[in-house]
Design an enzyme around this catalytic site. Structure first.
Site, short mmCIF file in Angstrom:
data_model
loop_
_atom_site.label_atom_id
_atom_site.label_comp_id
_atom_site.label_asym_id
_atom_site.label_seq_id
_atom_site.Cartn_x
_atom_site.Cartn_y
_atom_site.Cartn_z
N CYS A 198 3.42 8.67 0.88
CA CYS A 198 3.78 7.82 2.02
C CYS A 198 4.15 6.45 1.48
CB CYS A 198 2.57 7.77 2.96
SG CYS A 198 2.87 6.77 4.40
N GLU A 230 0.83 -1.20 0.00
CA GLU A 230 0.00 0.00 0.00
C GLU A 230 0.87 1.26 0.00
OE1 GLU A 230 -4.26 -1.18 1.63
OE2 GLU A 230 -2.84 -0.91 3.26
N SER A 243 8.99 7.55 16.36
CA SER A 243 7.69 7.21 16.94
C SER A 243 7.87 7.04 18.44
CB SER A 243 7.19 5.90 16.32
OG SER A 243 7.00 6.08 14.94
N LEU A 244 7.67 8.11 19.19
CA LEU A 244 7.93 8.06 20.63
C LEU A 244 6.71 7.50 21.38
CD1 LEU A 244 10.11 8.71 22.71
CD2 LEU A 244 9.08 10.96 22.98
N HIS A 245 5.60 8.20 21.31
CA HIS A 245 4.29 7.72 21.77
C HIS A 245 4.12 7.49 23.26
CE1 HIS A 245 3.63 7.47 17.56
NE2 HIS A 245 4.00 6.24 17.36
N GLY A 251 5.88 -1.15 7.40
CA GLY A 251 7.21 -1.64 7.71
C GLY A 251 8.12 -0.69 8.45
N GLU A 252 9.22 -1.26 8.95
CA GLU A 252 10.20 -0.48 9.70
C GLU A 252 11.41 -0.25 8.77
OE1 GLU A 252 10.87 1.23 12.63
OE2 GLU A 252 12.72 1.45 11.50
N CYS A 255 -2.33 7.07 8.98
CA CYS A 255 -1.18 6.45 9.65
C CYS A 255 -1.61 5.20 10.40
CB CYS A 255 -0.62 7.37 10.74
SG CYS A 255 0.03 8.87 10.16
N CYS A 301 5.45 -6.32 9.02
CA CYS A 301 6.49 -5.73 9.89
C CYS A 301 6.90 -6.79 10.90
CB CYS A 301 5.91 -4.50 10.60
SG CYS A 301 7.16 -3.50 11.46
N CYS A 305 3.85 -3.29 17.29
CA CYS A 305 3.34 -2.17 18.08
C CYS A 305 1.82 -2.35 18.23
CB CYS A 305 3.67 -0.85 17.40
SG CYS A 305 5.44 -0.69 17.10
N SER A 313 10.74 7.58 9.12
CA SER A 313 10.19 7.39 10.46
C SER A 313 10.59 6.04 11.02
CB SER A 313 8.66 7.50 10.39
OG SER A 313 8.08 7.19 11.65
N ASN A 333 -5.71 6.48 14.76
CA ASN A 333 -6.60 6.04 13.67
C ASN A 333 -7.02 4.60 13.94
OD1 ASN A 333 -6.40 8.42 11.96
ND2 ASN A 333 -4.26 7.83 11.73
N CYS A 339 -0.91 -0.46 15.99
CA CYS A 339 -0.67 -0.32 14.54
C CYS A 339 -1.20 -1.54 13.79
CB CYS A 339 0.83 -0.17 14.31
SG CYS A 339 1.30 -0.23 12.57
N1 SAH Z 1 7.69 1.68 11.23
C1 SAH Z 1 7.89 3.07 11.24
C2 SAH Z 1 7.18 3.81 10.13
C3 SAH Z 1 5.77 3.37 9.78
S1 SAH Z 1 4.49 3.81 10.85
C4 SAH Z 1 7.51 3.65 12.57
O1 SAH Z 1 6.92 2.93 13.37
O2 SAH Z 1 7.84 4.80 12.82
C5 SAH Z 1 4.26 5.57 10.62
C6 SAH Z 1 3.70 6.28 11.86
O3 SAH Z 1 2.32 5.93 12.10
C7 SAH Z 1 4.45 5.93 13.15
O4 SAH Z 1 4.67 7.08 13.92
C8 SAH Z 1 3.47 5.01 13.82
O5 SAH Z 1 3.73 4.94 15.19
C9 SAH Z 1 2.16 5.67 13.50
N2 SAH Z 1 0.98 4.82 13.70
C10 SAH Z 1 0.92 3.47 13.65
N3 SAH Z 1 -0.36 3.06 13.88
C11 SAH Z 1 -1.11 4.17 14.07
C12 SAH Z 1 -2.50 4.38 14.30
N4 SAH Z 1 -3.35 3.38 14.36
N5 SAH Z 1 -2.93 5.66 14.42
C13 SAH Z 1 -2.07 6.69 14.30
N6 SAH Z 1 -0.74 6.55 14.06
C14 SAH Z 1 -0.26 5.29 13.95
FE1 SF4 Z 2 5.94 -1.70 12.41
FE2 SF4 Z 2 5.95 1.01 12.60
FE3 SF4 Z 2 3.66 -0.40 12.78
FE4 SF4 Z 2 5.43 -0.53 14.76
S1 SF4 Z 2 4.29 1.29 14.10
S2 SF4 Z 2 4.34 -2.27 13.85
S3 SF4 Z 2 7.35 -0.44 13.63
S4 SF4 Z 2 4.99 -0.26 11.00
#
Ligand code: SAH
Ligand code: SF4
Length: 390
Positions: A128, A115, A254-256, A200-201, A374, A135, A139, A232, A331, A142
């Protein structure tokens, strides 16, 4: 040897994808088949120009290359585009494509679906891009994290997402813009920014991501400034410094969460590289300055990480790092275990961050209605089953 005398008579030789090869690699192949160094360099420049500046995917359209040499090129290289399985357009103009990569020259590699999302704004357009199918990380917030890693994408596949999107958006010479959606007008590029924030990472596919982004940012390649490309990461600490020195694009983290206890739960990779190690790596990011800040992403999860104390701790943690803060409303995806924080809470959190000097920290969700926002990306590709007769 003249170019027309060169012939790949060995039918067993495997064709090489031209997209994703550095100029040096093309020069080496052309030299190995007998071209003089100067001619090989000239041909490599021409090929890059056709592929990245003109968006051509057919050797026959390369008008400054003689017919015989085109035949030679076809015996060594191929250029392919993914199949567009679907295109969805959100009511805010965001587009999500499902691209199928299938290499007919290497049928043993299973096809994968990827995608890619395009987010148009008045004066810019952001693509994007995905780095992996699925992945390895899990997380908890995600959707991609619920899909096992199928495989890393090659540099060709990473770049081809950009090339295909440019083609579909009329972002190459002699193509016209589609007339639906809010794509910037024809005097501007449709794609001005790239974010490695798809599936993906990216730092777990370092070499291919590096190769693709160096071509995307090369003045003779896609010519996108490194300041307009953002990678990212969930925090793969050992690769952060390397990303800065070898790729040199903008970094997003991605700190969160502001405590290790919570971050371990949300982003399990934190158990390996906790917040302190992550922020130390950020402080040492090559090229970091007030003009080139790191973006810290913070997904707003209701009742989980969205208190005033969390906001204050966030500001304190980042105090001595040149940074931007990006609050991302969560999201949702089918059966996701969290809810998005209330808008009031996000604004209150945003105010605290804002008062600490971070401008417009809340990211507007885009393409939610087509699951393009995202963290909503997930394809149906599965890891190929091992068959007995392999
Ligand atoms: N793997 C990398 C890049 C892909 S994710 C990473 O984790 O940074 C891109 C961004 O979307 C990251 O900041 C991730 O934490 C965020 N993200 C993942 N799931 C999400 C969701 N359901 N709602 C909002 N942001 C999300
Ligand atoms: Fe992979 Fe990024 Fe999603 Fe974490 S947030 S599962 S590293 S794609």
């Amino acid at each position: 040897m003249s170019e027309t005398e060169i012939n790949n008579t060995d039918n067993q030789l495997q064709l090489i994808p031209l997209v994703g090869l550095s100029k040096q690699e093309i020069i080496k192949i052309l030299s190995d088949i007998g071209l003089e160094a100067k001619t090989a360099r000239m041909r490599a420049n021409q090929l890059w120009n056709w592929v990245y500046v003109n968006g051509v995917s057919d050797f026959d359209l390369m008008s400054n290359i003689a017919k015989d040499f085109k035949q030679t090129l076809k015996q060594y290289f191929y250029i392919s585009r993914p199949k567009v399985v679907s295109e969805q357009i959100s009511n805010d103009g965001t587009r999500k494509w499902l691209f199928r990569f299938f290499d007919e020259n290497r049928p043993e590699i299973a096809p994968v679906d990827v995608e890619t999302v395009y987010i148009p704004e008045k004066t810019r357009g952001t693509l994007c891009v995905s780095s992996q199918v699925g992945c390895t990380l899990t997380c908890s917030f995600c959707h991609t994290g619920t899909q096992k890693l199928v495989r890393n994408l090659t540099s060709e596949e990473i770049l081809s997402q950009i090339l295909m999107a440019k083609q579909l958006l009329g972002d190459f010479p002699n193509l016209s813009r589609p007339n639906n959606g809010l794509i910037p007008d024809e005097n501007r590029r449709a794609i001005t920014n790239i974010v490695m924030m798809g599936m993906g990472e990216p730092l777990y596919n370092f070499d291919n991501v590096k190769q693709a982004l160096l071509i995307a940012s090369d003045g003779d390649g896609l010519s996108l400034s490194k300041r307009r490309i953002t990678l990212s990461t969930s925090g793969v600490v050992p690769f952060i410094e390397k990303a800065g020195s070898e790729i040199g694009v903008m970094l997003a983290i991605s700190l969160h969460a502001v405590s290790d206890d919570l971050r371990n739960e949300l982003i399990p990779i934190n158990k390996k590289w906790p917040i302190k190690d992550l922020l130390d790596a950020c402080r040492n990011y090559p090229g970091l300055s007030n003009a080139r800040r790191i973006t810290f992403e913070y997904v707003m999860l209701k009742g989980v990480n969205d208190s005033d104390e969390d906001a204050k701790e966030l500001v304190r943690l980042l105090a001595n790092i040149p940074s931007k803060i990006n609050l991302i409303p969560f999201n949702p995806w089918p059966n996701s275990p969290y809810e998005c924080s209330d808008w009031e809470t996000i604004e209150r959190f945003g105010d605290i961050v804002n008062k600490a000097g971070y401008a417009s920290p809340i990211r507007t969700p885009r393409g939610r209605d087509i699951d393009a926002a995202c963290g909503q990306l997930k394809s149906k590709s599965e890891r190929a089953k091992k068959t007995k007769n392999r």
